[in-house]
Design a protein around this motif. Structure first.
Motif, PDB file in Angstrom:
ATOM      1  N   ALA A 334       0.839  -1.260   0.071  1.00 46.97           N
ATOM      2  CA  ALA A 334       0.083  -0.018  -0.074  1.00 46.97           C
ATOM      3  C   ALA A 334       0.831   1.281  -0.045  1.00 46.97           C
ATOM      4  CB  ALA A 334      -0.694  -0.203   1.355  1.00 46.97           C
ATOM      5  N   LYS A 335       1.724   1.285  -1.065  1.00 50.67           N
ATOM      6  CA  LYS A 335       2.628   2.660  -1.104  1.00 50.67           C
ATOM      7  C   LYS A 335       1.498   3.590  -1.539  1.00 50.67           C
ATOM      8  CE  LYS A 335       6.386   4.581  -3.635  1.00 50.67           C
ATOM      9  NZ  LYS A 335       7.415   4.505  -4.846  1.00 50.67           N
ATOM     10  N   VAL A 336       1.740   5.063  -0.597  1.00 51.72           N
ATOM     11  CA  VAL A 336       0.722   5.979  -1.196  1.00 51.72           C
ATOM     12  C   VAL A 336       1.326   6.874  -1.981  1.00 51.72           C
ATOM     13  CG1 VAL A 336      -0.040   5.911   1.349  1.00 51.72           C
ATOM     14  CG2 VAL A 336       1.605   7.405   0.964  1.00 51.72           C
ATOM     15  N   VAL A 337       0.379   7.823  -2.605  1.00 49.79           N
ATOM     16  CA  VAL A 337       0.808   8.678  -3.901  1.00 49.79           C
ATOM     17  C   VAL A 337       1.516   9.764  -3.182  1.00 49.79           C
ATOM     18  CG1 VAL A 337      -0.115  10.077  -5.526  1.00 49.79           C
ATOM     19  CG2 VAL A 337      -1.111   7.750  -5.168  1.00 49.79           C
ATOM     20  N   ALA A 338       2.661   9.875  -3.995  1.00 53.09           N
ATOM     21  CA  ALA A 338       3.603  11.159  -3.302  1.00 53.09           C
ATOM     22  C   ALA A 338       3.057  12.372  -3.642  1.00 53.09           C
ATOM     23  CB  ALA A 338       4.866  11.122  -3.353  1.00 53.09           C
ATOM     24  N   GLU A 339       2.664  12.460  -4.923  1.00 51.15           N
ATOM     25  CA  GLU A 339       2.196  13.740  -5.772  1.00 51.15           C
ATOM     26  C   GLU A 339       0.675  13.304  -6.127  1.00 51.15           C
ATOM     27  OE1 GLU A 339       3.915  16.203  -6.006  1.00 51.15           O
ATOM     28  OE2 GLU A 339       5.612  15.369  -5.361  1.00 51.15           O
ATOM     29  N   ALA A 340       0.038  14.232  -6.652  1.00 50.34           N
ATOM     30  CA  ALA A 340      -1.417  14.057  -7.013  1.00 50.34           C
ATOM     31  C   ALA A 340      -1.618  13.363  -8.411  1.00 50.34           C
ATOM     32  CB  ALA A 340      -1.837  15.497  -7.159  1.00 50.34           C
ATOM     33  N   GLU A 341      -0.831  12.153  -8.114  1.00 48.76           N
ATOM     34  CA  GLU A 341      -1.131  11.107  -9.522  1.00 48.76           C
ATOM     35  C   GLU A 341      -2.554  10.423  -9.156  1.00 48.76           C
ATOM     36  OE1 GLU A 341       2.126   8.639  -9.508  1.00 48.76           O
ATOM     37  OE2 GLU A 341       3.495  10.253  -8.820  1.00 48.76           O
ATOM     38  N   PRO A 342      -3.039   9.959 -10.445  1.00 49.50           N
ATOM     39  CA  PRO A 342      -4.208   8.889 -10.207  1.00 49.50           C
ATOM     40  C   PRO A 342      -4.125   7.897  -9.505  1.00 49.50           C
ATOM     41  CG  PRO A 342      -3.750   9.718 -12.517  1.00 49.50           C
ATOM     42  CD  PRO A 342      -2.406  10.212 -11.868  1.00 49.50           C
ATOM     43  N   CYS A 343      -4.869   7.490  -8.599  1.00 50.89           N
ATOM     44  CA  CYS A 343      -5.110   6.449  -7.606  1.00 50.89           C
ATOM     45  C   CYS A 343      -5.250   5.084  -8.503  1.00 50.89           C
ATOM     46  CB  CYS A 343      -5.848   6.816  -6.500  1.00 50.89           C
ATOM     47  SG  CYS A 343      -5.559   8.268  -5.606  1.00 50.89           S
ATOM     48  N   ALA A 344      -4.810   4.006  -8.181  1.00 50.77           N
ATOM     49  CA  ALA A 344      -5.130   2.744  -8.755  1.00 50.77           C
ATOM     50  C   ALA A 344      -6.155   2.137  -8.126  1.00 50.77           C
ATOM     51  CB  ALA A 344      -4.009   1.815  -8.967  1.00 50.77           C
ATOM     52  N   GLN A 345      -6.104   2.209  -6.602  1.00 50.66           N
ATOM     53  CA  GLN A 345      -7.125   1.559  -5.722  1.00 50.66           C
ATOM     54  C   GLN A 345      -7.253   2.310  -4.550  1.00 50.66           C
ATOM     55  OE1 GLN A 345      -6.987  -2.732  -5.009  1.00 50.66           O
ATOM     56  NE2 GLN A 345      -5.479  -2.821  -6.677  1.00 50.66           N
ATOM     57  N   LEU A 346      -8.397   2.189  -3.599  1.00 55.34           N
ATOM     58  CA  LEU A 346      -8.552   2.627  -2.380  1.00 55.34           C
ATOM     59  C   LEU A 346      -7.624   2.161  -1.284  1.00 55.34           C
ATOM     60  CD1 LEU A 346     -12.555   2.620  -2.397  1.00 55.34           C
ATOM     61  CD2 LEU A 346     -11.271   4.709  -2.531  1.00 55.34           C
ATOM     62  N   ASN A 347      -7.201   2.828  -0.367  1.00 54.40           N
ATOM     63  CA  ASN A 347      -6.531   2.520   0.673  1.00 54.40           C
ATOM     64  C   ASN A 347      -7.407   2.204   1.828  1.00 54.40           C
ATOM     65  OD1 ASN A 347      -4.659   1.863   2.603  1.00 54.40           O
ATOM     66  ND2 ASN A 347      -3.654   3.959   2.585  1.00 54.40           N
ATOM     67  N   CYS A 348      -7.628   1.218   2.295  1.00 53.12           N
ATOM     68  CA  CYS A 348      -8.617   1.053   3.324  1.00 53.12           C
ATOM     69  C   CYS A 348      -7.900   0.592   4.766  1.00 53.12           C
ATOM     70  CB  CYS A 348      -9.613  -0.310   3.100  1.00 53.12           C
ATOM     71  SG  CYS A 348     -10.642  -0.092   1.530  1.00 53.12           S
ATOM     72  N   TYR A 349      -6.486   0.678   4.736  1.00 50.02           N
ATOM     73  CA  TYR A 349      -5.848   0.792   5.736  1.00 50.02           C
ATOM     74  C   TYR A 349      -6.158  -0.698   6.695  1.00 50.02           C
ATOM     75  CZ  TYR A 349      -4.976   5.578   5.330  1.00 50.02           C
ATOM     76  OH  TYR A 349      -4.610   6.850   4.847  1.00 50.02           O
ATOM     77  N   VAL A 350      -6.321  -1.640   6.159  1.00 52.83           N
ATOM     78  CA  VAL A 350      -6.497  -2.992   6.573  1.00 52.83           C
ATOM     79  C   VAL A 350      -5.239  -3.686   7.127  1.00 52.83           C
ATOM     80  CG1 VAL A 350      -7.051  -5.390   5.825  1.00 52.83           C
ATOM     81  CG2 VAL A 350      -8.067  -3.632   4.723  1.00 52.83           C
ATOM     82  N   PHE A 351      -3.982  -3.311   6.575  1.00 52.03           N
ATOM     83  CA  PHE A 351      -3.001  -3.600   7.312  1.00 52.03           C
ATOM     84  C   PHE A 351      -2.195  -2.483   7.805  1.00 52.03           C
ATOM     85  CE2 PHE A 351      -3.886  -6.217   3.386  1.00 52.03           C
ATOM     86  CZ  PHE A 351      -3.783  -7.708   3.927  1.00 52.03           C
TER      87      PHE A 351
END
Length: 407
Positions: A334-351
């Motif tokens: 779950a690497k997060v986007v550093a810049e305002a790039e398009p998101c591939a998936q939601l990050n639901c913070y499961v882990f």
């Protein structure tokens, strides 16, 4: 989706596996509300929208044959032998579910007299009523035509009703094209359903509802009223709603690792006679978990019907902590986007360890409060006795009243 428009009679290029299948949603009387719900407006045939819980049947209605629209139980445990026991199949993002579904028999309402011996079937028809009438001096009990609409009033009643109103369903092998729920934290709040309001009053109620929604913040999954969406409708809406979902998840994460975590020692439990309800820490945990479940549901749907659909990585100049690419998502990094790039998936913070610890700490605080409340409840009689005000010193007991039977 949305307002009903008559579909084409023939669809060119329809895949063979979709022929003869049913799709979720039927044309029903009503108008589409701001939240996306199909609300019955009481004007039969004037306005139609797609609904998942009712349909308009009859000779001049969209569902003009018994086999055209059906009410079924949405889940089935088994697949079909004709499909090699498959219960679901996805090709090119289009899902078809196979199974032996429980189907409700539609009421036949053209001639009320055919229900003379079946009171339950009679009461299912808008234009029929069951009872006794006098014809040519003779009393007859049966199913009669009526002018009023008692079924609509019963449908709005809060009193519980038996499953299928006591009628027996039948089972049928079917292929069903599903529709999908969408959590949109920006969903509008509908005003009360009051047909007595004129246009100006209805507009004022709508404005008030929107103001209340704005003050209350994001709509949570358990507050939604919108109808489920087709694949195309879901994908179109997903690109709008997903950034708002991610923003809510990011804000909840910040509270779990920040404000809510730091204030754990300050939270008060409910105290009797204090007038203070305390801090409902369990509700905070449940709110976060409800959002996480809805987020994961949207994740699963997107992976099934739109695996390559991205969404904006920024909301109101706020960068979202979404998942950048599916490969990293599969590895649970779950690497997060550093810049305002398009998101591939939601990050639901499961882990996410911070999310997990925040939930566990809130639940532990809630357990302590529950023990405290239960202990106070056990001591309540003693507590009530000790805190009851003493009688006034000069207070006299009321005189006893004697009565005597009259001679």
């Amino acid at each position: 989706d949305g307002v009903y428009h008559a579909p084409p009679i023939l669809v060119k290029g329809m895949p063979r596996r979709l022929r003869g299948s049913y799709e979720v949603g039927c044309p029903a009387r009503g108008t589409l509300t701001g939240s996306g719900a199909c609300r019955d407006d009481g004007h039969k045939g004037k306005n139609l929208c797609w609904s998942t819980n009712r349909f308009e049947g009859g000779e001049r209605e969209p569902c003009n044959s018994e086999d055209k629209c059906l009410c079924i139980r949405s889940n089935t445990a088994n697949g079909l032998m004709s499909q090699k026991d498959k219960s679901s199949e996805v090709k090119n993002g289009v899902e078809v579910k196979y199974g032996n579904y429980m189907v409700q028999d539609p009421p036949k309402c053209d001639d009320c007299r055919q229900h003379d011996l079946h009171e339950k079937d009679c009461r299912e028809c808008d234009n029929c009523e069951y009872g006794q009438r006098t014809v040519a001096g003779e009393a007859y009990t049966g199913c009669w035509h009526k002018d009023n609409n008692e079924r609509a009033a019963r449908a709005e009643a809060k009193k519980g009703r038996p499953f299928l109103h006591g009628m027996e369903p039948h089972f049928r092998d079917m292929a069903v094209i599903p529709h999908y729920p969408m959590w949109d934290p920006g969903e509008k709040q509908d005003p009360p359903n009051d047909d007595t309001l004129d246009e100006a009053e209805a507009a004022a109620q709508q404005e008030l509802a929107e103001e209340v929604a704005m003050n209350e913040g994001a709509r949570m999954p358990y507050q939604l009223r919108a109808e489920v969406l087709s694949r195309k409708g879901w994908i179109d809406k997903y690109q709008e709603a997903a950034p708002r979902v991610q923003l809510v998840m990011d804000e909840l994460h910040e509270k779990l690792v920040g404000e809510w975590q730091h204030d754990l020692g300050k939270y008060k439990c409910w105290e009797r006679h204090s007038g203070d309800g305390g801090t409902d820490v369990v509700a905070k945990a449940e709110k976060a978990l409800a959002a996480q479940r809805a987020c994961q549901q949207m994740q699963d749907i997107a992976r099934t019907i739109a695996p390559k659909t991205s969404f904006p990585g920024k909301v109101h100049d706020v960068k979202l902590r979404c998942i950048k690419d599916s490969a990293e998502a599969a590895a649970s990094k779950a690497k997060v986007v550093a810049e305002a790039e398009p998101c591939a998936q939601l990050n639901c913070y499961v882990f996410d360890p911070g999310w997990k610890k925040g939930i566990e700490d809130l639940q532990a605080a809630g357990d302590k409060c529950e023990v405290q409340v239960q202990s106070a409840a056990m001591e309540m009689p003693k507590f009530e006795k000790e805190t009851s005000p003493p009688p006034a010193v000069n207070e006299e007991a009321p005189p006893e009243v004697s009565i005597k039977a009259a001679d």
